[in-house]
Design a protein around this motif. Sequence first.
Motif, PDB file in Angstrom:
ATOM      1  N   THR A 243       0.829  -1.199   0.000  1.00 48.19           N
ATOM      2  CA  THR A 243       0.000   0.000   0.000  1.00 48.19           C
ATOM      3  C   THR A 243       0.863   1.249   0.000  1.00 48.19           C
ATOM      4  OG1 THR A 243      -1.876  -1.096   1.070  1.00 48.19           O
ATOM      5  CG2 THR A 243      -1.709   1.297   1.339  1.00 48.19           C
ATOM      6  N   ARG A 279      -9.068   7.034  -0.286  1.00 46.90           N
ATOM      7  CA  ARG A 279      -8.558   5.660  -0.306  1.00 46.90           C
ATOM      8  C   ARG A 279      -8.876   4.904   0.985  1.00 46.90           C
ATOM      9  NH1 ARG A 279      -3.684   4.559   2.296  1.00 46.90           N
ATOM     10  NH2 ARG A 279      -2.612   6.373   3.171  1.00 46.90           N
ATOM     11  N   GLY A 288      -3.853   0.578  -3.198  1.00 47.89           N
ATOM     12  CA  GLY A 288      -3.214  -0.205  -2.160  1.00 47.89           C
ATOM     13  C   GLY A 288      -2.626  -1.485  -2.687  1.00 47.89           C
ATOM     14  N   ASP A 289      -2.287  -2.372  -1.755  1.00 46.05           N
ATOM     15  CA  ASP A 289      -1.799  -3.689  -2.137  1.00 46.05           C
ATOM     16  C   ASP A 289      -2.980  -4.531  -2.620  1.00 46.05           C
ATOM     17  OD1 ASP A 289      -2.892  -5.432   0.201  1.00 46.05           O
ATOM     18  OD2 ASP A 289      -1.894  -3.778   1.215  1.00 46.05           O
ATOM     19  N   THR A 292      -5.828  -5.227  -0.038  1.00 42.91           N
ATOM     20  CA  THR A 292      -6.601  -4.026   0.323  1.00 42.91           C
ATOM     21  C   THR A 292      -7.621  -3.687  -0.749  1.00 42.91           C
ATOM     22  OG1 THR A 292      -4.783  -3.118   1.639  1.00 42.91           O
ATOM     23  CG2 THR A 292      -6.417  -1.557   0.817  1.00 42.91           C
TER      24      THR A 292
END
Length: 318
Positions: A243, A279, A288-289, A292
Amino acid sequence: MEIGISTFVETTPDPQTGELITHAQRLREVVEEIVLADQVGLDVFGVGEHHRQDYAASAPAILLAAAAPQTKHIRLTSAVTVLSSDDPVRVFQQFAMLDGISDGRAEIMAGRGSFIESFPLFGYSLNDYEELFDEKLELLLKLRESERVSWEGRHRPAIDNLGVYPRPVQDPLPVWIGSGGTPKSVVRAGILGLPLVLAIIGGRPAQFAPLVEIYKKAAAQSGHDPSKLQVASHSHGFVAETTEKAVEQFFPSTQYVMNVLGRERGWGPYTRASFDAARSPEGALYVGDPETVAQKIIALRKNVGVTRFMLHVPLGYE
């Protein structure tokens, strides 16, 4: 649930270096992106139509057709076609050709357009903004219903029992309605029984759930089965290994583009606080990752009922 990507084929300068890629280079890059998206198993790729210096794709069908022979499974759609300022006959013909080249993977996402450069470019008045879309959508749907068409309207010469070719592989050729989230636009899609794409690019995505209910209610009242109708979301975002990396890479270009548009449209400045709020788990920015972003998409599916999610990435420079 279908997962895809959309792009406006931006050529925004790098906010750090000022580097600007050419339209030609960006167009070639997008063809490569579509091929890669097909290879990794995404369901759909959308290309938006714009007529300004910072976007390279004024004719989505051409760009999608360039990628079609190099792909096998991915569906290819506009995102959106600004139908109000285009000729529905040419739109239908172009996407029927794309459908043939791709062997039945073309879609049209028809919208009125939040960018208005195409209206003066093609000689249309913004005073006719609503009427243009309604009239041209009516003709587009007639074109996909039958090979020969008779039609008369106010903003385009009449058609008297003429054939329109080529015919698409799909019958009917899919037409989605793109909506910025107004009750009128979702009711229109419901009455027509057409799939709906919501541009969820601000606020809280959960706030769009009542619009989906309005859409389905209008569809049911018009004799359509709401359970068979598709609802898509188009939202900005960026996915990276972590992220922290996603935020670091995506914030500068997002801030740059949002402030350019903000100056044009009278918005306030876009700050890091604005970005971080968007976000958050309740916000409309999918940054994000992978885990996420996946969890936010799952929440959108649960709370709003979307059947297709399209991540618009990147907003700015690549």
